[in-house]
Design a protein around this motif. Structure first.
Motif, PDB file in Angstrom:
ATOM      1  N   ARG A 102      44.228  45.070  53.813  1.00 18.13           N
ATOM      2  CA  ARG A 102      43.147  45.908  54.010  1.00 18.13           C
ATOM      3  C   ARG A 102      43.682  47.312  53.390  1.00 18.13           C
ATOM      4  N   LEU A 103      43.057  47.778  52.703  1.00 14.45           N
ATOM      5  CA  LEU A 103      43.494  49.306  51.902  1.00 14.45           C
ATOM      6  C   LEU A 103      42.567  50.339  52.110  1.00 14.45           C
ATOM      7  N   ALA A 104      43.069  51.721  52.335  1.00 18.11           N
ATOM      8  CA  ALA A 104      42.299  52.619  52.341  1.00 18.11           C
ATOM      9  C   ALA A 104      41.703  53.285  51.083  1.00 18.11           C
ATOM     10  N   ASN A 105      42.472  52.856  50.002  1.00 16.58           N
ATOM     11  CA  ASN A 105      42.155  53.379  48.781  1.00 16.58           C
ATOM     12  C   ASN A 105      40.807  52.810  48.058  1.00 16.58           C
ATOM     13  N   ASP A 106      40.295  53.326  47.203  1.00 11.26           N
ATOM     14  CA  ASP A 106      38.869  52.889  46.745  1.00 11.26           C
ATOM     15  C   ASP A 106      39.406  52.326  45.387  1.00 11.26           C
ATOM     16  N   LEU A 107      39.886  50.884  45.280  1.00 14.10           N
ATOM     17  CA  LEU A 107      40.426  50.256  43.926  1.00 14.10           C
ATOM     18  C   LEU A 107      39.326  49.751  43.234  1.00 14.10           C
ATOM     19  N   THR A 108      39.248  49.409  42.082  1.00 20.88           N
ATOM     20  CA  THR A 108      38.503  48.849  41.086  1.00 20.88           C
ATOM     21  C   THR A 108      38.711  47.242  41.215  1.00 20.88           C
ATOM     22  N   SER A 109      37.430  46.538  41.599  1.00 19.10           N
ATOM     23  CA  SER A 109      37.314  45.211  41.771  1.00 19.10           C
ATOM     24  C   SER A 109      37.847  44.358  40.362  1.00 19.10           C
ATOM     25  N   MET A 110      38.766  43.450  40.791  1.00 21.24           N
ATOM     26  CA  MET A 110      39.062  42.480  39.725  1.00 21.24           C
ATOM     27  C   MET A 110      39.739  41.266  40.045  1.00 21.24           C
ATOM     28  N   VAL A 111      39.890  40.415  39.291  1.00 27.68           N
ATOM     29  CA  VAL A 111      40.784  39.103  39.519  1.00 27.68           C
ATOM     30  C   VAL A 111      41.689  38.844  38.286  1.00 27.68           C
ATOM     31  N   GLN A 112      42.928  38.406  38.795  1.00 29.59           N
ATOM     32  CA  GLN A 112      43.936  38.183  37.678  1.00 29.59           C
ATOM     33  C   GLN A 112      44.527  36.669  38.119  1.00 29.59           C
ATOM     34  N   VAL A 113      44.634  36.025  37.161  1.00 33.96           N
ATOM     35  CA  VAL A 113      45.410  34.538  37.465  1.00 33.96           C
ATOM     36  C   VAL A 113      46.509  34.435  36.458  1.00 33.96           C
ATOM     37  N   SER A 114      47.499  34.072  36.819  1.00 28.60           N
ATOM     38  CA  SER A 114      48.772  33.660  36.140  1.00 28.60           C
ATOM     39  C   SER A 114      49.902  33.113  36.972  1.00 28.60           C
ATOM     40  N   ASP A 115      50.932  32.753  36.728  1.00 27.44           N
ATOM     41  CA  ASP A 115      52.156  32.332  37.346  1.00 27.44           C
ATOM     42  C   ASP A 115      52.770  33.302  38.245  1.00 27.44           C
ATOM     43  N   ARG A 116      52.204  34.745  38.513  1.00 31.36           N
ATOM     44  CA  ARG A 116      52.682  35.649  39.371  1.00 31.36           C
ATOM     45  C   ARG A 116      51.804  36.640  39.840  1.00 31.36           C
ATOM     46  N   PHE A 117      52.010  37.296  40.835  1.00 31.49           N
ATOM     47  CA  PHE A 117      50.671  38.320  41.448  1.00 31.49           C
ATOM     48  C   PHE A 117      50.635  39.473  40.483  1.00 31.49           C
ATOM     49  N   HIS A 118      49.500  40.138  40.466  1.00 30.87           N
ATOM     50  CA  HIS A 118      49.097  41.183  39.745  1.00 30.87           C
ATOM     51  C   HIS A 118      49.075  42.346  40.847  1.00 30.87           C
ATOM     52  N   LEU A 119      50.346  43.235  40.855  1.00 29.39           N
ATOM     53  CA  LEU A 119      50.581  44.120  42.162  1.00 29.39           C
ATOM     54  C   LEU A 119      50.193  45.554  41.586  1.00 29.39           C
ATOM     55  N   LYS A 120      49.942  45.821  40.485  1.00 29.59           N
ATOM     56  CA  LYS A 120      50.297  47.269  40.096  1.00 29.59           C
ATOM     57  C   LYS A 120      48.974  48.341  40.748  1.00 29.59           C
ATOM     58  N   PRO A 121      47.969  47.788  41.013  1.00 27.46           N
ATOM     59  CA  PRO A 121      46.863  48.478  42.164  1.00 27.46           C
ATOM     60  C   PRO A 121      47.508  49.054  43.354  1.00 27.46           C
ATOM     61  N   LEU A 122      48.362  48.098  43.877  1.00 26.54           N
ATOM     62  CA  LEU A 122      48.887  48.356  45.156  1.00 26.54           C
ATOM     63  C   LEU A 122      49.698  49.825  44.981  1.00 26.54           C
ATOM     64  N   PHE A 123      50.368  50.209  43.904  1.00 28.95           N
ATOM     65  CA  PHE A 123      51.155  51.348  43.914  1.00 28.95           C
ATOM     66  C   PHE A 123      49.933  52.730  44.073  1.00 28.95           C
ATOM     67  N   ARG A 124      48.707  52.631  43.898  1.00 24.71           N
ATOM     68  CA  ARG A 124      47.934  53.720  44.141  1.00 24.71           C
ATOM     69  C   ARG A 124      47.867  53.774  45.828  1.00 24.71           C
ATOM     70  N   VAL A 125      48.213  52.997  46.484  1.00 25.15           N
ATOM     71  CA  VAL A 125      48.133  53.055  47.760  1.00 25.15           C
ATOM     72  C   VAL A 125      49.414  53.780  48.160  1.00 25.15           C
ATOM     73  N   ILE A 126      50.597  53.469  47.525  1.00 25.54           N
ATOM     74  CA  ILE A 126      51.500  54.187  47.865  1.00 25.54           C
ATOM     75  C   ILE A 126      51.741  55.625  47.292  1.00 25.54           C
ATOM     76  N   THR A 127      51.184  55.760  46.117  1.00 24.35           N
ATOM     77  CA  THR A 127      51.281  57.056  45.340  1.00 24.35           C
ATOM     78  C   THR A 127      50.029  58.136  46.148  1.00 24.35           C
ATOM     79  N   PHE A 128      49.030  57.844  46.431  1.00 20.47           N
ATOM     80  CA  PHE A 128      48.194  58.853  46.963  1.00 20.47           C
ATOM     81  C   PHE A 128      47.439  58.178  48.191  1.00 20.47           C
TER      82      PHE A 128
END
Length: 373
Positions: A102-128
């Motif tokens: 559960r995150l404080a940032n307001d992230l864009t809703s999305m779903v990604q499917v592959s053989d690995r997780f999509h983690l880039k939006p988490l860096f918004r949490v770290i950045t700001f």
């Protein structure tokens, strides 16, 4: 209050290293107000269906797919879980495991499917971080306040926190002499205040241990200087609230802290942009996705800015870093920018998730390199 469980650096590394026959990454806008979460649950149901359709199109094993969807639907149906939410929810699921944050940032809703997780939006949490702690410190009182986006600030209970400067020194007043007669006057006051600040810092350590969110200090005069000198928390901002905190409510403290938090973020981005401009003249920057992929593969990225909302589907060769762009974002392809981000992070680069207009060149990414390519 916001109910947060932000991944640690080690947890992020484990997520980045995870490989499975199906990895579903879901980012969902949520609300800390329980009455408003029904819309989020409906949206999650639609995103689960989207992930299921992608895997069915890829002829994914039916039993494994059923296990994956059942786990996600169990989360969807868990009323207790949905009672306590923040501003966004990240879900990482395989047929065998499921993790939520559960995150404080307001992230864009999305779903990604592959053989690995999509983690880039988490860096918004770290950045700001849209949240911060405020330490209101005076001779008469001390309190820790938690502020979060879109919610009223709240006082945080801190065990062993001294009541005020006098009680921290075991005195009824700071103006009396010590038994030896040495501690009195201005010198004595400084010693007592140092004792006070040291105890405040010690009480804060268990509360702030392992945290990343900023700490903003509200103090004046000698106390502000002493805390800056003696404080042990790594993410204490330099700029302080210079008004006497005794006269300020939690809401007033938060109102004064918000511009400091915003200014700190803007200053950080401005410094990186200035360094980018300097390194460009030394051939140590790139905004090209293919070049950045090669640089990330060989550990050549020092600092990376990425657009948290962009998704460029394709593949990156594990050995050479060569990029193959995909015509369709399906269950086989993954996010190239996301994989560049994970590789750069894994090699010790500073990675910031930002908005596109904050990236030099206005593209999907901008990288400062450790050496010329």
């Amino acid at each position: 209050m916001l109910h947060l469980d932000i991944p640690t650096r080690n947890e992020f590394s484990l997520l980045a290293e995870k490989r499975a026959d199906a990895c579903v990454s879901i980012y969902l806008k949520t609300s800390p107000i329980t009455e408003n979460v029904q819309a989020s649950r409906i949206e999650l149901k639609n995103l689960i269906r989207d992930a299921q359709n992608q895997l069915e199109e890829a002829a994914f094993d039916k039993k494994r797919l059923a296990a994956l969807v059942d786990g996600l639907n169990d989360l969807l149906d868990d009323d207790d879980f949905w009672r306590f939410q923040a501003n966004s929810l990240a879900v990482f699921a395989t047929p065998d495991t499921i993790r939520t944050y559960r995150l404080a940032n307001d992230l864009t809703s999305m779903v990604q499917v592959s053989d690995r997780f999509h983690l880039k939006p988490l860096f918004r949490v770290i950045t700001f971080s849209h949240s911060a702690f405020i330490l209101a410190l005076s001779e008469n009182a001390v309190r820790l306040v938690e502020m979060n986006a879109d919610l009223p600030p709240e006082a945080v209970t801190v065990h062993d926190m001294p009541k005020d400067a006098a009680s921290a020194a075991g005195k009824s007043t700071l103006n009396d002499r010590s038994m030896s007669g040495r501690i009195h006057g201005t010198e004595g006051l400084n010693v007592r205040l140092e004792q006070y600040v040291r105890k405040v810092d010690g009480a804060l350590r268990p509360v702030l241990a392992g945290r990343e969110r900023p700490l903003i200090v509200a103090a004046t005069g000698r106390l502000a200087d002493l805390f800056k000198h003696m404080n042990s928390y790594h993410n204490t901002l330099d700029e302080t609230i210079s008004d006497s905190p005794d006269r300020l409510s939690e809401a007033e403290l938060a109102a004064r802290a918000r511009p400091i938090l915003d200014a700190s973020y803007k200053a950080n981005i401005a410094e990186i942009k200035a360094l980018f401009d300097k390194r460009t003249g030394e051939r140590r920057t790139t905004t090209d996705v293919s070049d950045a992929a090669r640089a990330a593969t060989f550990g050549a990225i020092q600092t990376l800015l990425v657009d948290i909302d962009s998704v460029v589907a394709g593949f990156i060769d594990d050995e050479t870093g060569a990029v193959t762009f995909a015509e369709k974002d399906d269950a086989k392809a993954y996010g190239i920018i996301d994989q560049i981000t994970a590789r750069a992070f894994g090699s010790g680069a500073t990675v910031l998730g930002v908005r596109r207009d904050e990236i030099p060149g206005g593209g999907d990414l901008a990288a400062i390199l450790r050496y010329p390519l």
